[in-house]
Enzyme design. Structure first.
Site, short mmCIF file in Angstrom:
data_model
loop_
_atom_site.label_atom_id
_atom_site.label_comp_id
_atom_site.label_asym_id
_atom_site.label_seq_id
_atom_site.Cartn_x
_atom_site.Cartn_y
_atom_site.Cartn_z
N HIS A 54 -11.12 3.60 -0.36
CA HIS A 54 -10.29 4.01 -1.66
C HIS A 54 -10.28 4.59 -3.17
O HIS A 54 -11.62 4.34 -3.26
CB HIS A 54 -8.79 2.79 -1.28
CG HIS A 54 -7.83 2.61 -0.53
ND1 HIS A 54 -7.64 1.37 -0.31
CD2 HIS A 54 -7.41 2.84 0.70
CE1 HIS A 54 -6.72 1.16 0.72
NE2 HIS A 54 -6.98 2.17 1.42
N GLU A 56 -9.77 3.68 -5.77
CA GLU A 56 -10.11 2.83 -6.80
C GLU A 56 -11.39 1.72 -6.35
O GLU A 56 -12.22 2.12 -7.48
CB GLU A 56 -9.43 1.19 -6.79
CG GLU A 56 -8.09 2.13 -6.81
CD GLU A 56 -6.91 1.83 -5.91
OE1 GLU A 56 -7.74 2.71 -4.91
OE2 GLU A 56 -5.73 1.50 -5.99
N CYS A 91 -3.73 -1.84 -2.89
CA CYS A 91 -3.43 -2.23 -1.67
C CYS A 91 -3.76 -3.41 -1.93
O CYS A 91 -4.71 -3.64 -2.44
CB CYS A 91 -3.97 -1.21 -0.22
SG CYS A 91 -5.97 -1.50 -1.34
N CYS A 101 -8.16 -3.71 -2.36
CA CYS A 101 -9.08 -2.82 -3.95
C CYS A 101 -7.86 -4.73 -4.57
O CYS A 101 -8.99 -4.35 -5.26
CB CYS A 101 -8.33 -1.96 -4.05
SG CYS A 101 -8.73 -0.33 -3.13
N1 LIG Z 1 -3.60 2.39 -4.59
C1 LIG Z 1 -4.11 3.19 -2.79
N2 LIG Z 1 -5.14 4.08 -2.73
C2 LIG Z 1 -5.86 4.40 -1.87
O1 LIG Z 1 -6.94 5.25 -2.11
C3 LIG Z 1 -4.93 4.86 -0.77
N3 LIG Z 1 -5.73 5.19 0.66
C4 LIG Z 1 -4.66 3.60 -0.09
N4 LIG Z 1 -3.31 3.12 0.48
C5 LIG Z 1 -3.18 2.44 1.31
C6 LIG Z 1 -2.42 2.05 2.19
O2 LIG Z 1 -1.98 1.11 2.40
C7 LIG Z 1 -3.11 1.89 3.78
O3 LIG Z 1 -4.02 3.86 3.35
C8 LIG Z 1 -3.19 2.13 4.61
O4 LIG Z 1 -2.87 0.79 4.75
C9 LIG Z 1 -4.40 2.30 5.82
O5 LIG Z 1 -5.13 1.46 6.07
P1 LIG Z 1 -6.32 2.23 5.12
O6 LIG Z 1 -6.73 3.36 3.76
O7 LIG Z 1 -6.93 2.81 6.22
O8 LIG Z 1 -7.71 1.25 4.95
N5 LIG Z 1 -3.36 2.98 -1.47
ZN LIG Z 2 -6.95 -0.37 -2.32
#
Ligand SMILES: Nc1nc(=O)c(N)c(NC[C@H](O)[C@H](O)[C@H](O)COP(=O)(O)O)[nH]1
Ligand SMILES: [Zn+2]
Length: 165
Positions: A54, A56, A91, A101
């Site tokens: 992610h 963050e 998240c 995060c």
């Molecule tokens: N704040 C935040 N920064 C990120 O860089 C990102 N990709 C998400 N995304 C949140 C979303 O809830 C998750 O992308 C899904 O739950 C899938 O989980 P993964 O990303 O595969 O671990 N949220």
């Molecule tokens: Zn996250």
């Protein structure tokens, strides 16, 4: 000043544009900032670092690597007025099962004292994101920086089928 919040959020959104579109996540950009000196400590965007990372998380990985310490020890080197800007709120749960995060922020104690957020997370993947309350209960401020919601969500969902949010 609020102007600098939008400047940082704009910079974070520019970073989010670098993220490879995927239907299973959001394209997010983030900045770790020393609010005392107004300097950027680290930047990150979704999937920038190795693995399913992610935005963050990438800030933390990169700064930890720069200091030769593990991510969970970042509190030892973060300046006292460290803040996090992220286009989508941190998240609290990830469908991949990876460490959310919000947990990564909480394990640093109050080393990050404020999280500036461009939008709340849509409910598509994990339902209502309850991370903000977890952060506030730990004494970490969460501030919504308004004004860029539409473009942040457009960038975040670029890998999704049209019409999805
Ligand atoms: N704040 C935040 N920064 C990120 O860089 C990102 N990709 C998400 N995304 C949140 C979303 O809830 C998750 O992308 C899904 O739950 C899938 O989980 P993964 O990303 O595969 O671990 N949220
Ligand atoms: Zn996250």
């Amino acid at each position: 000043t609020s102007h600098s919040h939008l400047e940082y959020m704009r910079q974070a959104l520019d970073l989010a544009q670098k993220s490879p579109p995927k239907p299973t996540n959001y394209r997010v950009g983030a900045l770790l900032v020393d609010a005392k000196t107004n300097s950027i400590l680290a930047s990150g965007y979704t999937l920038e670092c190795e693995g399913n990372t992610h935005a963050e998380q990438c800030c933390f990985i990169k700064l930890a690597e720069a200091h030769g310490i593990p991510e969970e020890s970042l509190a030892d080197i973060l300046p006292e007025q460290t803040v996090l800007y992220t286009t989508v709120e941190p998240c609290f749960k990830r469908l991949s099962g990876n460490l959310p995060c919000v947990e990564r922020i909480l394990r640093l104690g109050k080393a990050i004292n404020t999280v500036y957020v461009g939008v709340k997370e849509p409910e598509k993947f994990v339902g209502e994101n309850t991370g903000r309350k977890q952060l506030e209960d730990a004494g970490i401020k969460v501030v919504l920086v308004g004004g860029m919601e539409k473009e942040i969500l457009e960038v975040a969902t670029a890998g999704h089928k049209t019409g999805d949010i």
